[in-house]
Write an enzyme that holds these catalytic residues in place. Sequence first.
Site, PDB file in Angstrom:
ATOM      1  CD  GLU A  36      -2.551   0.849   2.858  1.00 11.50           C
ATOM      2  OE1 GLU A  36      -3.451   1.669   3.005  1.00 11.50           O
ATOM      3  OE2 GLU A  36      -2.153   0.491   3.887  1.00 11.50           O
ATOM      4  CE  LYS A 108      -7.140   1.043   3.697  1.00 11.72           C
ATOM      5  NZ  LYS A 108      -5.784   1.800   4.929  1.00 11.72           N
ATOM      6  CB  CYS A 146      -3.690  -1.964   4.957  1.00 12.80           C
ATOM      7  SG  CYS A 146      -2.938  -1.373   6.588  1.00 12.80           S
TER       8      CYS A 146
END
Length: 255
Positions: A36, A108, A146
């Site tokens: 990321e 995300k 994440c």
Amino acid sequence: MAQMDSGPDIAQNLDRIEQLTGDAARAGARMIVFPEYAVYEKPRVDSSFVASAEPADGPVARRLADIAMRYQLVLVAGIVESSDEPDRAYNTILALGPDGDRLALYRKIHLFDSQGLQESQYIKPAEDLRPVTFAVDGTVFGILTCYDLRFPSLASSITAAGAEVLLAPSAWVPGPSKSDQWNVLTRARAMDNGAFVVAVSQAAPVSIGSSLVADPMGVVITQCNTGATSHTIDLPLERVAEARRLLPLALQHRV
């Protein structure tokens, strides 16, 4: 797995991405996965991330596509993508093929508003919540990022869409018990879904490093240390069918 120690110098990060991709190609890899925020990173997400943002087909993305073409492999990396809001950008993962074409784009969904940080102040969550997958040589890969690892339903939706391997580019924020949580969550998502989880994090000190691959039974088959490093691994893909036969919870027992 390319566990970078990215910083705020985009040109330097892109040069490092090219170097690591060349190394991976020479090692025989067919895919390389970066963390990321691979092209722009700092200890805290702030307004500079928005200032650095570009369209998903901008100069940064074109450079990444050129690298994928030059070394003839699939390249997966986190960028900062501009949005329609002047004060927020997207935290985006691009997957680019050996021909430079975009295989997938994932924005995300779950933003890290935890541990005194407020990612959503500068990052806009995805509006489209459909699972993002792409296929390479008959194997389906899915993408999450994440903090998304903490939300089992997202990984389950990706598996339901056909994924056998979950890619999780990350910048796992350090803190008490965070390394243990990282290991438990990646292994749990692998077991939940009878899928490989390839979780590639930023290196210390911005993140915890410790990138890993968990197999479909939750066994860690390789793991990095905390510093900038890379690992090349062959995924024994036959374990997916074996795990789903022994524990068919991912596709048959879920209600």
